[in-house]
Design an enzyme around this catalytic site. Structure first.
Site, PDB file in Angstrom:
ATOM      1  N   ASN A 131      24.732  13.422  62.886  1.00 47.51           N
ATOM      2  CA  ASN A 131      24.559  13.466  64.329  1.00 47.51           C
ATOM      3  C   ASN A 131      24.192  12.088  64.879  1.00 47.51           C
ATOM      4  O   ASN A 131      24.545  11.078  64.281  1.00 47.51           O
ATOM      5  CB  ASN A 131      23.551  14.543  64.745  1.00 47.51           C
ATOM      6  CG  ASN A 131      24.026  15.309  65.987  1.00 47.51           C
ATOM      7  OD1 ASN A 131      24.346  14.730  67.009  1.00 47.51           O
ATOM      8  ND2 ASN A 131      24.065  16.626  65.869  1.00 47.51           N
ATOM      9  N   ARG A 132      23.446  12.027  65.973  1.00 43.56           N
ATOM     10  CA  ARG A 132      23.299  10.786  66.740  1.00 43.56           C
ATOM     11  C   ARG A 132      21.898  10.213  66.687  1.00 43.56           C
ATOM     12  O   ARG A 132      20.915  10.957  66.686  1.00 43.56           O
ATOM     13  CB  ARG A 132      23.688  11.047  68.202  1.00 43.56           C
ATOM     14  CG  ARG A 132      25.165  11.359  68.358  1.00 43.56           C
ATOM     15  CD  ARG A 132      25.468  11.982  69.706  1.00 43.56           C
ATOM     16  NE  ARG A 132      26.919  12.136  69.859  1.00 43.56           N
ATOM     17  CZ  ARG A 132      27.603  13.174  69.381  1.00 43.56           C
ATOM     18  NH1 ARG A 132      26.984  14.148  68.737  1.00 43.56           N
ATOM     19  NH2 ARG A 132      28.925  13.237  69.545  1.00 43.56           N
ATOM     20  N   GLU A 161      27.887  22.796  61.203  1.00 48.39           N
ATOM     21  CA  GLU A 161      27.233  21.709  60.475  1.00 48.39           C
ATOM     22  C   GLU A 161      25.742  21.997  60.274  1.00 48.39           C
ATOM     23  O   GLU A 161      24.944  21.737  61.180  1.00 48.39           O
ATOM     24  CB  GLU A 161      27.393  20.404  61.251  1.00 48.39           C
ATOM     25  CG  GLU A 161      28.820  20.065  61.661  1.00 48.39           C
ATOM     26  CD  GLU A 161      28.841  19.062  62.799  1.00 48.39           C
ATOM     27  OE1 GLU A 161      28.170  18.000  62.679  1.00 48.39           O
ATOM     28  OE2 GLU A 161      29.496  19.332  63.820  1.00 48.39           O
ATOM     29  N   HIS A 183      31.105  18.110  57.166  1.00 46.59           N
ATOM     30  CA  HIS A 183      31.631  18.317  58.517  1.00 46.59           C
ATOM     31  C   HIS A 183      32.911  19.148  58.416  1.00 46.59           C
ATOM     32  O   HIS A 183      34.022  18.655  58.661  1.00 46.59           O
ATOM     33  CB  HIS A 183      31.909  16.955  59.160  1.00 46.59           C
ATOM     34  CG  HIS A 183      31.882  16.966  60.652  1.00 46.59           C
ATOM     35  ND1 HIS A 183      32.867  17.540  61.403  1.00 46.59           N
ATOM     36  CD2 HIS A 183      30.977  16.454  61.535  1.00 46.59           C
ATOM     37  CE1 HIS A 183      32.598  17.377  62.689  1.00 46.59           C
ATOM     38  NE2 HIS A 183      31.443  16.722  62.797  1.00 46.59           N
ATOM     39  N   LEU A 184      32.754  20.419  58.090  1.00 47.97           N
ATOM     40  CA  LEU A 184      33.893  21.301  57.881  1.00 47.97           C
ATOM     41  C   LEU A 184      34.346  21.926  59.197  1.00 47.97           C
ATOM     42  O   LEU A 184      33.537  22.493  59.941  1.00 47.97           O
ATOM     43  CB  LEU A 184      33.524  22.418  56.901  1.00 47.97           C
ATOM     44  CG  LEU A 184      33.210  21.974  55.466  1.00 47.97           C
ATOM     45  CD1 LEU A 184      32.529  23.091  54.702  1.00 47.97           C
ATOM     46  CD2 LEU A 184      34.488  21.549  54.757  1.00 47.97           C
ATOM     47  N   TYR A 185      35.637  21.826  59.479  1.00 49.79           N
ATOM     48  CA  TYR A 185      36.242  22.454  60.652  1.00 49.79           C
ATOM     49  C   TYR A 185      36.914  23.749  60.211  1.00 49.79           C
ATOM     50  O   TYR A 185      37.881  23.734  59.447  1.00 49.79           O
ATOM     51  CB  TYR A 185      37.297  21.545  61.269  1.00 49.79           C
ATOM     52  CG  TYR A 185      36.760  20.368  62.043  1.00 49.79           C
ATOM     53  CD1 TYR A 185      36.356  20.516  63.370  1.00 49.79           C
ATOM     54  CD2 TYR A 185      36.691  19.102  61.474  1.00 49.79           C
ATOM     55  CE1 TYR A 185      35.889  19.434  64.107  1.00 49.79           C
ATOM     56  CE2 TYR A 185      36.221  18.014  62.198  1.00 49.79           C
ATOM     57  CZ  TYR A 185      35.827  18.187  63.519  1.00 49.79           C
ATOM     58  OH  TYR A 185      35.372  17.107  64.244  1.00 49.79           O
TER      59      TYR A 185
END
Length: 342
Positions: A78-79, A304, A177-179
């Site tokens: 994340n950020r 996530e 980071h699975l979509y």
């Protein structure tokens, strides 16, 4: 006892290998040494094996990708606000790769490194990937040694174990980071998927998706997903925290969620009959449904498991710091069921 087959070569000529992880009658997984990326995760359904995540056919597409397709992210997920943090009166400036801020570990982070895979006796054996991030990589302090183990403890369950150690204090928060899209067939629609998340609060974020330190109760809002809701219903509602790209929120998971209790999230596709239940010991879950058909034909939702957003800047959040002598350990389990036709 090979570490796998050659999947391709990066632009700089470095070889990337891929390995299989599978059980009879259960999941079939393909993993790359580039970014410890899960390239394929197939689950059995009434129609045979069904691909449940998005990915690419060519290594060059992974190199060019900016959406973090199925790779590990870190040193911090994340950020981080202003791409910096303070430790012992020193300010550490890490890579700015989203405007003035830091996202998912930086320009390369752990996602664009080639990991070393241990040799295995068979495709059913756990797969161990290792990477040593040198001091100063992406601006982070100290050396970080990371070990990721992927295994199939049950035929329909993928487990990912994260282990990390440092030789200097450093914030650490790792995930994959699975979509997900559980119905990647003609006529399938991500909006038909039902999403459930066991969290009583979401983290309040500003226009840059950075945490402000506040928590918002989900009761009475579109973010109350204790009872799973179709994504079409969720995204049709309005809320100041709903972004222009759709869901991009972090739920604070309840005390009743965990590896051996209730799942943090569920995702169900009525056409394929597949359901995913995600179990984790992480305190938060980010759900991101912004990957549209302009990027991927089927659409996708990223789930996530992670720590608190920008916890280095928010003293009210649990500390993300890992110190020498400590061992970072986190686990996530992805359990599939074939529930048949709805």
């Amino acid at each position: 006892m090979s570490p796998g087959k050659v999947f391709g070569c990066l632009a700089d000529g470095v070889e990337v290998h891929s390995m299989s992880l599978a059980t009879r009658g259960g999941l079939s997984v393909e993993v790359m040494t580039y970014g410890a990326t899960i390239r394929s995760l197939k689950a059995p359904s009434a129609e045979g094996l069904v691909e449940t995540i998005l990915g690419f056919e060519r290594l060059s597409d992974y190199e060019a990708d900016k959406t973090y397709q199925a790779c590990i992210v870190g040193r911090t997920v994340n950020r981080l606000r202003q791409a910096s943090f303070r430790c012992d009166d020193a300010v550490w400036q890490v890579t700015r790769n989203e405007g003035p801020n830091h996202l998912h570990g930086g320009a390369k982070g752990l996602s664009r490194r080639v990991w070393r895979a241990d040799a295995r006796p068979s495709d059913e054996a756990p797969l161990v990937l290792r990477y040593v991030s040198p001091a100063g990589e992406e601006g982070y302090p100290g050396v970080l040694a990371v070990e990721v183990t992927l295994s199939l403890p049950e035929a329909m369950t993928l487990q990912i174990d994260y282990k990390a150690e440092v030789d200097a204090p450093c914030p650490v928060d790792l995930t994959h980071h699975l979509y997900f899209n559980l119905d990647q067939t003609p006529g399938g629609d991500l909006l038909d998927h039902s999403l459930g998340i066991r969290g009583d609060e979401i983290l309040h974020v500003d226009e840059a998706c950075l945490a402000t330190g506040l928590r918002l109760p989900v009761a009475g809002t579109l973010f109350d997903l204790h009872r799973p809701q179709p994504l079409s219903a969720i995204l049709s509602r309005k809320h100041p925290q709903l972004t222009q790209i759709g869901l991009n929120q972090s739920w604070v998971l309840g005390a009743d969620t965990g590896l051996d209790t209730a799942p943090a999230a569920t995702l169900y596709a009525p056409r394929s009959g597949l359901e995913l239940a995600l179990y984790t010991d992480q305190p938060c879950l980010q759900a991101y449904a912004g990957l549209s058909r302009a990027v991927a034909a089927w659409g996708a939702v990223a789930l996530e498991p992670q720590g608190f957003i920008d916890a280095v800047s928010q003293p009210a959040f649990p500390s993300p710091w890992l110190k020498p002598g400590q061992v970072y350990r986190r686990t996530s389990r992805y359990r599939f069921q074939n529930l048949g036709e709805a």
